[in-house]
Motif scaffolding. Sequence first.
Motif, mmCIF file in Angstrom:
data_model
loop_
_atom_site.group_PDB
_atom_site.id
_atom_site.type_symbol
_atom_site.label_atom_id
_atom_site.label_comp_id
_atom_site.label_asym_id
_atom_site.label_seq_id
_atom_site.Cartn_x
_atom_site.Cartn_y
_atom_site.Cartn_z
ATOM 1 N N UNK A 91 0.815 -1.319 0.119
ATOM 2 C CA UNK A 91 -0.023 -0.071 -0.139
ATOM 3 C C UNK A 91 0.878 1.395 -0.067
ATOM 4 N N UNK A 92 1.930 1.248 0.631
ATOM 5 C CA UNK A 92 2.761 2.353 0.820
ATOM 6 C C UNK A 92 3.538 2.774 -0.502
ATOM 7 N N UNK A 93 3.721 1.556 -1.273
ATOM 8 C CA UNK A 93 4.375 1.791 -2.639
ATOM 9 C C UNK A 93 3.548 2.436 -3.654
ATOM 10 N N UNK A 94 2.435 1.657 -3.635
ATOM 11 C CA UNK A 94 1.429 2.172 -4.512
ATOM 12 C C UNK A 94 0.982 3.436 -4.206
ATOM 13 N N UNK A 95 0.483 3.806 -2.973
ATOM 14 C CA UNK A 95 -0.051 5.296 -2.650
ATOM 15 C C UNK A 95 1.227 6.282 -3.227
ATOM 16 N N UNK A 96 2.458 5.822 -2.691
ATOM 17 C CA UNK A 96 3.438 7.008 -3.051
ATOM 18 C C UNK A 96 3.602 7.031 -4.517
ATOM 19 N N UNK A 97 3.350 6.085 -5.426
ATOM 20 C CA UNK A 97 3.497 6.323 -6.855
ATOM 21 C C UNK A 97 2.360 6.919 -7.305
ATOM 22 N N UNK A 98 1.101 7.098 -6.834
ATOM 23 C CA UNK A 98 -0.007 7.630 -7.347
ATOM 24 C C UNK A 98 -0.026 9.176 -6.633
ATOM 25 N N UNK A 99 0.820 9.645 -6.103
ATOM 26 C CA UNK A 99 0.969 10.923 -5.549
ATOM 27 C C UNK A 99 -0.116 11.135 -4.453
ATOM 28 N N UNK A 100 -0.521 10.058 -3.690
ATOM 29 C CA UNK A 100 -1.485 10.253 -2.235
ATOM 30 C C UNK A 100 -0.796 10.852 -1.464
ATOM 31 N N UNK A 101 -1.409 11.737 -0.517
ATOM 32 C CA UNK A 101 -0.608 12.588 0.449
ATOM 33 C C UNK A 101 0.121 12.032 1.580
ATOM 34 N N UNK A 102 -0.751 10.934 1.927
ATOM 35 C CA UNK A 102 -0.396 10.208 3.016
ATOM 36 C C UNK A 102 -1.677 9.560 3.769
ATOM 37 N N UNK A 103 -1.232 8.862 4.756
ATOM 38 C CA UNK A 103 -2.171 7.953 5.564
ATOM 39 C C UNK A 103 -2.247 8.016 7.001
ATOM 40 N N UNK A 104 -3.475 8.087 7.431
ATOM 41 C CA UNK A 104 -3.842 8.287 9.009
ATOM 42 C C UNK A 104 -4.621 7.313 9.428
ATOM 43 N N UNK A 105 -4.095 6.534 10.500
ATOM 44 C CA UNK A 105 -4.693 5.294 10.920
ATOM 45 C C UNK A 105 -5.042 5.364 12.545
ATOM 46 N N UNK A 106 -6.307 5.100 12.925
ATOM 47 C CA UNK A 106 -6.438 4.639 14.109
ATOM 48 C C UNK A 106 -6.437 3.505 14.462
ATOM 49 N N UNK A 107 -5.015 3.040 14.857
ATOM 50 C CA UNK A 107 -4.783 1.495 14.783
ATOM 51 C C UNK A 107 -3.339 1.461 14.755
ATOM 52 N N UNK A 108 -2.783 0.620 14.008
ATOM 53 C CA UNK A 108 -1.375 0.414 13.842
ATOM 54 C C UNK A 108 -1.043 0.010 12.265
ATOM 55 N N UNK A 109 0.332 0.360 12.026
ATOM 56 C CA UNK A 109 0.849 -0.197 10.561
ATOM 57 C C UNK A 109 1.868 -0.772 10.688
ATOM 58 N N UNK A 110 2.597 -1.481 9.368
ATOM 59 C CA UNK A 110 3.937 -2.182 9.576
ATOM 60 C C UNK A 110 4.584 -1.750 8.513
ATOM 61 N N UNK A 111 5.922 -2.215 8.345
ATOM 62 C CA UNK A 111 6.765 -1.987 7.185
ATOM 63 C C UNK A 111 7.011 -0.516 7.104
ATOM 64 N N UNK A 112 7.286 -0.072 8.390
ATOM 65 C CA UNK A 112 7.722 1.505 8.293
ATOM 66 C C UNK A 112 8.969 1.740 7.666
ATOM 67 N N UNK A 113 9.956 0.889 7.433
ATOM 68 C CA UNK A 113 11.213 1.144 6.772
ATOM 69 C C UNK A 113 10.814 1.744 5.500
ATOM 70 N N UNK A 114 9.855 1.159 4.744
ATOM 71 C CA UNK A 114 9.581 1.610 3.305
ATOM 72 C C UNK A 114 8.946 2.968 3.391
ATOM 73 N N UNK A 115 8.223 3.292 4.432
ATOM 74 C CA UNK A 115 7.570 4.392 4.253
ATOM 75 C C UNK A 115 8.771 5.662 4.609
ATOM 76 N N UNK A 116 9.876 5.274 5.324
ATOM 77 C CA UNK A 116 11.076 6.188 5.550
ATOM 78 C C UNK A 116 11.652 6.293 4.305
ATOM 79 N N UNK A 117 11.763 4.972 3.768
ATOM 80 C CA UNK A 117 12.762 5.028 2.346
ATOM 81 C C UNK A 117 11.988 6.055 1.232
ATOM 82 N N UNK A 118 10.773 6.050 1.164
ATOM 83 C CA UNK A 118 10.047 6.770 0.278
ATOM 84 C C UNK A 118 9.698 7.948 0.575
ATOM 85 N N UNK A 119 9.857 8.402 1.858
ATOM 86 C CA UNK A 119 9.537 9.706 2.531
ATOM 87 C C UNK A 119 7.700 9.617 2.289
#
Length: 217
Positions: A91-119
Motif C-alpha cells: 500500500x505504501x509503494x502504490x500510494x506513493x507512486x499515485x501521489x497520495x498525500x499520506x495515510x492516517x490510521x486509528x490503529x497500527x501499521x507495519x513496514x515502517x522502513x519503506x515509509x521512511x525510504x520513500x518519504x
Amino acid sequence: MTDQNVVRAERLDTATLSDALDRLGLNGQCQGIKPRSTAFRITGRAWTLLYGPAASPAGTVGDYIDDIEPGSVVVLDNGGRSDATVWGDILTEVASRRGVAGTVIDGVNRDVSLCLELGYPVYSRDSWMRTGKDRVQVEATGVPVNIGNVRVCPGDLIRGDADGVVVIAREHEEAVLEAAESIQESEDAIRTAVRNGMSLREARAQYRYHSLQTREK
C-alpha cells in the motif's frame, strides 16, 4: 484546480491550528496519532474507510488504493486496535507512486522502513508486524470515521506534522484557517519584537499571547 484551503493549511503547523480550534471551541486534535517519522508532513482532503472485526468467513481488508485521487489523505479507522495492522509496504509503494498525500490510521501499521525510504507520511498509534488479514475487514468507505477521538468525514481537511494530526471539518475550515492565520501573525510579531530587543514579557503582552487560543464568546 488548486485547493486554496489545502495550500493555506500547509503553511500552518498543527500547534497553531490546534490553538485556532480551541479558540472556536472545536474538537479536531487527534489524540495518540503520531508520525512514524518526525520529518513527515501531510496536508490534504480525507478519504475515509471503516474497519470492523472479521466475519467467518472473513471479508477483505480492501483493494481500494487504485481508486484514491492524488493529493488525498487515506484515513483508516481500525478502532484503535493494536493487534492487527491495516497498512503495509505494498500500500505504501502504490500510494506513493499515485501521489497520495499520506495515510492516517486509528490503529497500527507495519513496514515502517519503506515509509521512511520513500518519504511517504504515515501517522498511526504505533507500528507492529502482525497482519490484519482474517482479523479485520472493510465495513464501509466514504463514511464518517473516528480518528483519535475526532470525527472525520470524507473531504475534511487533514494536516499533520511532527506534533501529530489535526482535522478541520469542512463546514468550519474557513473560520479555523482565518483564526490560525491570525494567531500565526501574532506569534511572528512577537518573534520579530524580541529579535529587535523587546523583552519576551513585553512582546507577549503587546500581542496578547496568553489569550490567543482562548475560546471566543
